[in-house]
Motif scaffolding. Structure first.
Motif, PDB file in Angstrom:
ATOM      1  N   THR A 161      -8.645  -3.985  -6.813  1.00  0.00           N
ATOM      2  CA  THR A 161      -7.734  -4.973  -6.213  1.00  0.00           C
ATOM      3  C   THR A 161      -7.380  -4.590  -4.786  1.00  0.00           C
ATOM      4  O   THR A 161      -7.429  -5.423  -3.869  1.00  0.00           O
ATOM      5  CB  THR A 161      -6.444  -5.093  -7.054  1.00  0.00           C
ATOM      6  N   ARG A 162      -7.033  -3.307  -4.567  1.00  0.00           N
ATOM      7  CA  ARG A 162      -6.639  -2.873  -3.228  1.00  0.00           C
ATOM      8  C   ARG A 162      -7.819  -2.766  -2.274  1.00  0.00           C
ATOM      9  O   ARG A 162      -7.713  -3.092  -1.085  1.00  0.00           O
ATOM     10  CB  ARG A 162      -5.937  -1.509  -3.290  1.00  0.00           C
ATOM     11  N   ALA A 163      -8.968  -2.326  -2.784  1.00  0.00           N
ATOM     12  CA  ALA A 163     -10.123  -2.095  -1.911  1.00  0.00           C
ATOM     13  C   ALA A 163     -10.847  -3.385  -1.553  1.00  0.00           C
ATOM     14  O   ALA A 163     -11.368  -3.522  -0.437  1.00  0.00           O
ATOM     15  CB  ALA A 163     -11.089  -1.116  -2.571  1.00  0.00           C
ATOM     16  N   TYR A 164     -10.870  -4.350  -2.489  1.00  0.00           N
ATOM     17  CA  TYR A 164     -11.718  -5.532  -2.271  1.00  0.00           C
ATOM     18  C   TYR A 164     -10.976  -6.872  -2.376  1.00  0.00           C
ATOM     19  O   TYR A 164     -11.218  -7.769  -1.564  1.00  0.00           O
ATOM     20  CB  TYR A 164     -12.884  -5.518  -3.268  1.00  0.00           C
ATOM     21  N   LEU A 165     -10.088  -7.033  -3.369  1.00  0.00           N
ATOM     22  CA  LEU A 165      -9.430  -8.332  -3.551  1.00  0.00           C
ATOM     23  C   LEU A 165      -8.452  -8.640  -2.425  1.00  0.00           C
ATOM     24  O   LEU A 165      -8.523  -9.721  -1.815  1.00  0.00           O
ATOM     25  CB  LEU A 165      -8.709  -8.376  -4.907  1.00  0.00           C
TER      26      LEU A 165
ATOM     27  N   PHE B  54      -4.005   3.577  -4.247  1.00  0.00           N
ATOM     28  CA  PHE B  54      -3.743   3.840  -2.831  1.00  0.00           C
ATOM     29  C   PHE B  54      -5.007   4.279  -2.101  1.00  0.00           C
ATOM     30  O   PHE B  54      -5.184   4.000  -0.909  1.00  0.00           O
ATOM     31  CB  PHE B  54      -2.652   4.903  -2.699  1.00  0.00           C
ATOM     32  N   LEU B  55      -5.907   4.950  -2.820  1.00  0.00           N
ATOM     33  CA  LEU B  55      -7.180   5.359  -2.211  1.00  0.00           C
ATOM     34  C   LEU B  55      -7.973   4.152  -1.700  1.00  0.00           C
ATOM     35  O   LEU B  55      -8.711   4.238  -0.732  1.00  0.00           O
ATOM     36  CB  LEU B  55      -8.025   6.144  -3.220  1.00  0.00           C
ATOM     37  N   GLY B  56      -7.806   3.009  -2.384  1.00  0.00           N
ATOM     38  CA  GLY B  56      -8.476   1.789  -1.958  1.00  0.00           C
ATOM     39  C   GLY B  56      -7.965   1.276  -0.628  1.00  0.00           C
ATOM     40  O   GLY B  56      -8.661   0.533   0.082  1.00  0.00           O
ATOM     41  N   ASP B  57      -6.726   1.680  -0.270  1.00  0.00           N
ATOM     42  CA  ASP B  57      -6.142   1.245   1.006  1.00  0.00           C
ATOM     43  C   ASP B  57      -6.533   2.148   2.162  1.00  0.00           C
ATOM     44  O   ASP B  57      -6.559   1.712   3.312  1.00  0.00           O
ATOM     45  CB  ASP B  57      -4.605   1.218   0.890  1.00  0.00           C
ATOM     46  N   ILE B  58      -6.812   3.411   1.865  1.00  0.00           N
ATOM     47  CA  ILE B  58      -7.134   4.359   2.937  1.00  0.00           C
ATOM     48  C   ILE B  58      -8.345   3.891   3.733  1.00  0.00           C
ATOM     49  O   ILE B  58      -8.427   4.080   4.949  1.00  0.00           O
ATOM     50  CB  ILE B  58      -7.367   5.766   2.341  1.00  0.00           C
ATOM     51  N   GLN B  59      -9.295   3.223   3.030  1.00  0.00           N
ATOM     52  CA  GLN B  59     -10.503   2.767   3.722  1.00  0.00           C
ATOM     53  C   GLN B  59     -10.290   1.478   4.511  1.00  0.00           C
ATOM     54  O   GLN B  59     -11.141   1.092   5.299  1.00  0.00           O
ATOM     55  CB  GLN B  59     -11.630   2.565   2.702  1.00  0.00           C
TER      56      GLN B  59
ATOM     57  N   GLY C  20      -1.828  -3.598  -8.186  1.00  0.00           N
ATOM     58  CA  GLY C  20      -2.595  -3.660  -6.951  1.00  0.00           C
ATOM     59  C   GLY C  20      -2.078  -4.712  -5.990  1.00  0.00           C
ATOM     60  O   GLY C  20      -2.089  -4.516  -4.771  1.00  0.00           O
ATOM     61  N   ILE C  21      -1.598  -5.817  -6.516  1.00  0.00           N
ATOM     62  CA  ILE C  21      -1.113  -6.908  -5.657  1.00  0.00           C
ATOM     63  C   ILE C  21       0.281  -6.620  -5.105  1.00  0.00           C
ATOM     64  O   ILE C  21       0.544  -6.793  -3.917  1.00  0.00           O
ATOM     65  CB  ILE C  21      -1.113  -8.246  -6.420  1.00  0.00           C
ATOM     66  N   VAL C  22       1.192  -6.168  -5.974  1.00  0.00           N
ATOM     67  CA  VAL C  22       2.596  -6.049  -5.555  1.00  0.00           C
ATOM     68  C   VAL C  22       3.023  -4.625  -5.220  1.00  0.00           C
ATOM     69  O   VAL C  22       4.096  -4.415  -4.653  1.00  0.00           O
ATOM     70  CB  VAL C  22       3.558  -6.636  -6.619  1.00  0.00           C
ATOM     71  N   GLY C  23       2.226  -3.621  -5.597  1.00  0.00           N
ATOM     72  CA  GLY C  23       2.574  -2.245  -5.247  1.00  0.00           C
ATOM     73  C   GLY C  23       3.686  -1.637  -6.067  1.00  0.00           C
ATOM     74  O   GLY C  23       4.221  -0.591  -5.713  1.00  0.00           O
ATOM     75  N   ALA C  24       4.070  -2.265  -7.183  1.00  0.00           N
ATOM     76  CA  ALA C  24       5.114  -1.715  -8.051  1.00  0.00           C
ATOM     77  C   ALA C  24       4.478  -1.044  -9.264  1.00  0.00           C
ATOM     78  O   ALA C  24       3.314  -1.279  -9.580  1.00  0.00           O
ATOM     79  CB  ALA C  24       6.069  -2.822  -8.499  1.00  0.00           C
ATOM     80  N   GLY C  25       5.268  -0.210  -9.931  1.00  0.00           N
ATOM     81  CA  GLY C  25       4.719   0.595 -11.026  1.00  0.00           C
ATOM     82  C   GLY C  25       4.308  -0.187 -12.258  1.00  0.00           C
ATOM     83  O   GLY C  25       3.358   0.173 -12.934  1.00  0.00           O
ATOM     84  N   GLY C  26       5.052  -1.239 -12.577  1.00  0.00           N
ATOM     85  CA  GLY C  26       4.723  -2.045 -13.755  1.00  0.00           C
ATOM     86  C   GLY C  26       5.194  -1.438 -15.062  1.00  0.00           C
ATOM     87  O   GLY C  26       4.681  -1.777 -16.133  1.00  0.00           O
ATOM     88  N   GLY C  27       6.205  -0.553 -14.987  1.00  0.00           N
ATOM     89  CA  GLY C  27       6.718   0.074 -16.197  1.00  0.00           C
ATOM     90  C   GLY C  27       7.236  -0.925 -17.212  1.00  0.00           C
ATOM     91  O   GLY C  27       7.126  -0.716 -18.425  1.00  0.00           O
ATOM     92  N   PHE C  28       7.790  -2.054 -16.722  1.00  0.00           N
ATOM     93  CA  PHE C  28       8.336  -3.054 -17.644  1.00  0.00           C
ATOM     94  C   PHE C  28       7.241  -3.738 -18.455  1.00  0.00           C
ATOM     95  O   PHE C  28       7.518  -4.358 -19.493  1.00  0.00           O
ATOM     96  CB  PHE C  28       9.173  -4.089 -16.875  1.00  0.00           C
TER      97      PHE C  28
ATOM     98  N   ALA D  70       0.836  -1.206   0.000  1.00  0.00           N
ATOM     99  CA  ALA D  70       0.000   0.000   0.000  1.00  0.00           C
ATOM    100  C   ALA D  70       0.872   1.257   0.000  1.00  0.00           C
ATOM    101  O   ALA D  70       0.674   2.167  -0.813  1.00  0.00           O
ATOM    102  CB  ALA D  70      -0.920   0.006   1.219  1.00  0.00           C
ATOM    103  N   TYR D  71       1.846   1.307   0.904  1.00  0.00           N
ATOM    104  CA  TYR D  71       2.746   2.458   0.969  1.00  0.00           C
ATOM    105  C   TYR D  71       3.531   2.606  -0.334  1.00  0.00           C
ATOM    106  O   TYR D  71       3.806   3.729  -0.783  1.00  0.00           O
ATOM    107  CB  TYR D  71       3.713   2.305   2.145  1.00  0.00           C
ATOM    108  N   SER D  72       3.899   1.481  -0.906  1.00  0.00           N
ATOM    109  CA  SER D  72       4.650   1.507  -2.163  1.00  0.00           C
ATOM    110  C   SER D  72       3.855   2.202  -3.264  1.00  0.00           C
ATOM    111  O   SER D  72       4.412   2.944  -4.077  1.00  0.00           O
ATOM    112  CB  SER D  72       5.014   0.083  -2.595  1.00  0.00           C
ATOM    113  N   LEU D  73       2.547   1.970  -3.301  1.00  0.00           N
ATOM    114  CA  LEU D  73       1.702   2.623  -4.308  1.00  0.00           C
ATOM    115  C   LEU D  73       1.804   4.141  -4.190  1.00  0.00           C
ATOM    116  O   LEU D  73       1.882   4.851  -5.197  1.00  0.00           O
ATOM    117  CB  LEU D  73       0.248   2.184  -4.150  1.00  0.00           C
ATOM    118  N   PHE D  74       1.790   4.642  -2.947  1.00  0.00           N
ATOM    119  CA  PHE D  74       1.876   6.090  -2.741  1.00  0.00           C
ATOM    120  C   PHE D  74       3.248   6.618  -3.149  1.00  0.00           C
ATOM    121  O   PHE D  74       3.355   7.641  -3.846  1.00  0.00           O
ATOM    122  CB  PHE D  74       1.597   6.433  -1.279  1.00  0.00           C
ATOM    123  N   VAL D  75       4.303   5.930  -2.719  1.00  0.00           N
ATOM    124  CA  VAL D  75       5.669   6.360  -3.038  1.00  0.00           C
ATOM    125  C   VAL D  75       5.890   6.349  -4.549  1.00  0.00           C
ATOM    126  O   VAL D  75       6.392   7.321  -5.134  1.00  0.00           O
ATOM    127  CB  VAL D  75       6.709   5.446  -2.343  1.00  0.00           C
TER     128      VAL D  75
END
Length: 266
Positions: A89-93, A204-209, A163-171, A47-52
């Protein structure tokens, strides 16, 4: 403050520096740093990774937009299914996954173990992408076209993975933009940062809740990472980004193998 914790904050600076020099890849280290150096729970760390990742990518995206390198239309087409997927994914899965999944021999596969192993696999795939570095460059005179169905599907898949791993997925995003939207490589890299920023921050908004966020820690960690981006952008003039990207790819590969070994031997 313990030495390992100090190394965690140094790692956040390194994340930004790598992003500034090679335009991606650094975010893949955010979760391991948060989990192993700063001892956060993997669910909280992703979750924190998504924000960073979102905040640091946004800095790069704004810089690229000022240079006219971002293809806004492509970013919107890709980002909409991506941020819907990452939010859901973050809010429900993630909250719906039980803490204990199944038993494999003497090994109990927990939610945290599954997340870290899946993250390690993503690291391995990312490292191969950086080491090979064979994304096909489109011709400057080639007209930008949009394969809408595939772009939407790819955006949704990238959103779930993010949503699962919190990484950007640029690759995953950059090759899709080059192959499916025929963007030149420079525009693909610049546009991917905007997509990463939007979907990560909305995810990340899905994690705030669902989580209690330590905003002081998170903002400090993010600020250090953003500082690293500006350092990386400055160093970019003196360092060969392509060579560094391949070297960093090998580092990520080793880290991915280490995570698998550590999690399975714990």
């Amino acid at each position: 403050m313990e030495i390992i914790e100090v190394l965690g904050y140094v790692g956040s600076l390194f994340i930004g520096i790598v992003l500034g020099i090679i335009g991606g890849g650094g975010s893949i280290l955010t979760v391991p740093i948060l989990v192993y150096a700063l001892t956060l729970n993997p669910v909280v760390a992703t979750a924190y990774s998504l924000f960073v990742v979102g905040a640091t990518s946004l800095v790069g995206a704004v810089k690229n937009m000022m240079k006219g390198l971002v293809d806004i239309k492509t970013a919107i087409i890709f980002a909409i299914p991506a941020f819907i997927a990452v939010y859901l994914t973050r809010a429900y899965l993630i909250p719906a996954i039980p803490d204990q999944l199944f038993e494999l021999g003497n090994l109990m596969v927990t939610k945290n173990l599954a997340i870290m192993l899946f993250f390690a696999v993503i690291m391995l795939l990312s490292s191969v992408s950086m080491i090979r570095n064979k994304n096909k460059e489109s011709r400057p005179d080639e007209r930008i076209t949009y394969n809408y169905p595939l772009i939407v599907v790819e955006g949704f898949v990238v959103g779930v993975v993010t949503g699962i791993v919190g990484a950007g997925g640029g690759f995953l995003i950059i090759p899709a933009l080059v192959l499916l939207a025929k963007l030149p490589m420079k525009k693909a890299v610049a546009t991917s940062l905007l997509i990463i920023a939007v979907k990560s921050l909305i995810g990340f908004l899905g994690d705030i809740q669902n989580l209690d966020i330590d905003w002081v820690f998170l903002l400090i960690f993010t600020a250090i990472s953003v500082l690293g981006i500006f350092i990386g952008i400055r160093l970019n003039s003196f360092i060969d980004g392509k060579k560094l990207k391949k070297l960093f790819g090998w580092f990520v590969l080793i880290m991915g193998v280490y995570i698998i070994y550590r999690e399975l031997s714990a």
